[in-house]
Write a protein that holds these residues in place. Structure first.
Motif, PDB file in Angstrom:
ATOM      1  N   HIS A  18       0.838  -1.206   0.000  1.00 50.41           N
ATOM      2  CA  HIS A  18       0.000   0.000   0.000  1.00 50.41           C
ATOM      3  C   HIS A  18       0.875   1.259   0.000  1.00 50.41           C
ATOM      4  O   HIS A  18       0.610   2.213  -0.729  1.00 50.41           O
ATOM      5  N   HIS A  56      -8.431   7.849   2.529  1.00 52.54           N
ATOM      6  CA  HIS A  56      -7.704   8.146   1.290  1.00 52.54           C
ATOM      7  C   HIS A  56      -8.573   8.956   0.329  1.00 52.54           C
ATOM      8  O   HIS A  56      -8.253   9.093  -0.850  1.00 52.54           O
ATOM      9  N   GLN A  77      -4.065   9.668   8.053  1.00 52.22           N
ATOM     10  CA  GLN A  77      -3.319   9.030   6.970  1.00 52.22           C
ATOM     11  C   GLN A  77      -2.369   9.979   6.252  1.00 52.22           C
ATOM     12  O   GLN A  77      -1.303   9.580   5.822  1.00 52.22           O
ATOM     13  N   HIS A 119       1.437   9.065   5.764  1.00 50.36           N
ATOM     14  CA  HIS A 119       2.101   8.860   4.472  1.00 50.36           C
ATOM     15  C   HIS A 119       3.254   9.843   4.273  1.00 50.36           C
ATOM     16  O   HIS A 119       4.201   9.543   3.556  1.00 50.36           O
TER      17      HIS A 119
HETATM   18 ZN   LIG Z   1      -2.708   4.844   3.517  1.00 53.74          ZN
END
Ligand SMILES: [Zn+2]
Ligand SMILES: [Zn+2]
Length: 324
Positions: free
Chosen positions: A126, A241, A270, A274
């Protein structure tokens, strides 16, 4: 039509995908069937348990013990995934003792999100292909229309688990494959799921003094907990996302979603994650809802965990989108 790739890489043939996306192999025959049946069981059996628990809530035939069992088991389930599987195993953001490592990985296994090799390889994949073809659960690969977005959200939430492909163990997780002590938790995965169902049943039965109290414990602390906690956890790959704010520059569509973050002990942040996947905290500002990060900070002060990694000011400023 080649259906082998229709879930993970829309529009690409198996050959094209293999060329473009190292580390992913198509799965056929018995392997694919076993993967899909397991995924269906993980989605549907806890859902059935949740419905039975809901029926008891509506009828008022549940106890305070059931609520406590649900809450405690939810905390252990989510903590095992976020601190154990994710921040410790997949990203190596801190170090700890063999004992605490075992505790985290056993609790994470109770979540029934797959054994550690599946979880870590899927997750590193991912990050490698985030919101690009090859990402196992991106909601952003289907187009820009509302219909395409809803389809993407749904796919990234659950059906991605049915994809007929496998993330390479040697490619994505050679470190775990080579570590026999860690691999033990992979092999004993089923045992910990059963333990996560038996413990609340036994406690419920002992406190309530009846078989039906034990069954309620099994439902609330076991199946319904797995269902609700995993619904929240899967929102990390789907909702976080697509919906939320962006604080840092990243090459994907990751977003900070506070609702998901609160339900998942910090995982919903997230975009922060990231931007800084090696950080033990997902809350970059201390007040961002990251219960796992707060707990790890406290455990660090107590000496239970150590070598906690966190980006320095300069690194944070470099990726920050806030130019004020
Ligand atoms: Zn993610
Ligand atoms: Zn991650």
């Amino acid at each position: 039509m080649d259906t082998r790739v229709k879930y993970s890489t829309p529009g690409l043939s198996a050959e094209a995908r293999d060329k473009l996306r190292p580390g992913i192999a198509p799965l056929t025959g018995v392997g694919a069937t076993v993967k899909q049946l397991t995924a269906l069981a993980v989605m549907l059996v806890p859902f059935a348990g949740f419905l039975l628990a809901l029926q008891r809530v509506i009828a008022g035939t549940f106890s305070t013990t059931d609520v406590v069992l649900f809450a405690v088991m939810y905390f252990l389930h989510m903590g095992g995934i976020t601190m154990g599987f994710h921040r410790y195993l997949a990203h190596k953001t801190f170090n700890t003792s063999r004992f605490f490592e075992g505790l985290l990985l056993i609790c994470g296994s109770m979540a029934a999100q797959g054994p550690i090799m599946f979880w870590v390889t899927t997750h590193r994949r991912h990050h490698t292909y985030s919101d690009q073809p090859g990402d196992p659960h991106s909601p952003n690969l289907y187009g820009k229309s509302l219909g395409a977005k809803i389809k993407g959200l749904w796919y990234a939430h659950m059906p991605w688990m049915l994809a007929k492909d496998i993330s390479g163990w040697n490619f994505f997780a050679p470190d775990i494959l080579a570590n026999r002590k860690l691999f033990f938790y992979h092999r004993s995965y089923a045992l910990w799921i059963v333990l996560g169902l038996v413990i609340p049943a036994v406690i419920g039965g002992l406190v309530g003094g009846s078989l039906s109290a034990a069954f309620n414990g099994f439902l609330f602390g076991g199946l319904a907990r797995i269902f609700l906690a995993n619904q929240a956890a899967w929102c990390v790959g789907s909702v976080s996302h697509m919906i939320g704010s962006k604080a840092f520059k990243t090459d994907d569509k990751s977003a900070n979603n506070w609702t998901v973050a609160i339900l998942t002990m910090g995982e919903g942040l997230q975009n922060n994650h990231h931007a800084f996947p090696g950080s033990y905290r997902h809350g970059i500002k201390w007040w961002e809802p990251d219960l796992s990060g707060w707990i790890l900070t406290a455990l660090g002060a107590l000496g239970v965990v150590w070598d906690l990694r966190f980006p320095d000011e300069k690194t944070i400023r470099k990726l920050s989108l806030d130019r004020s």
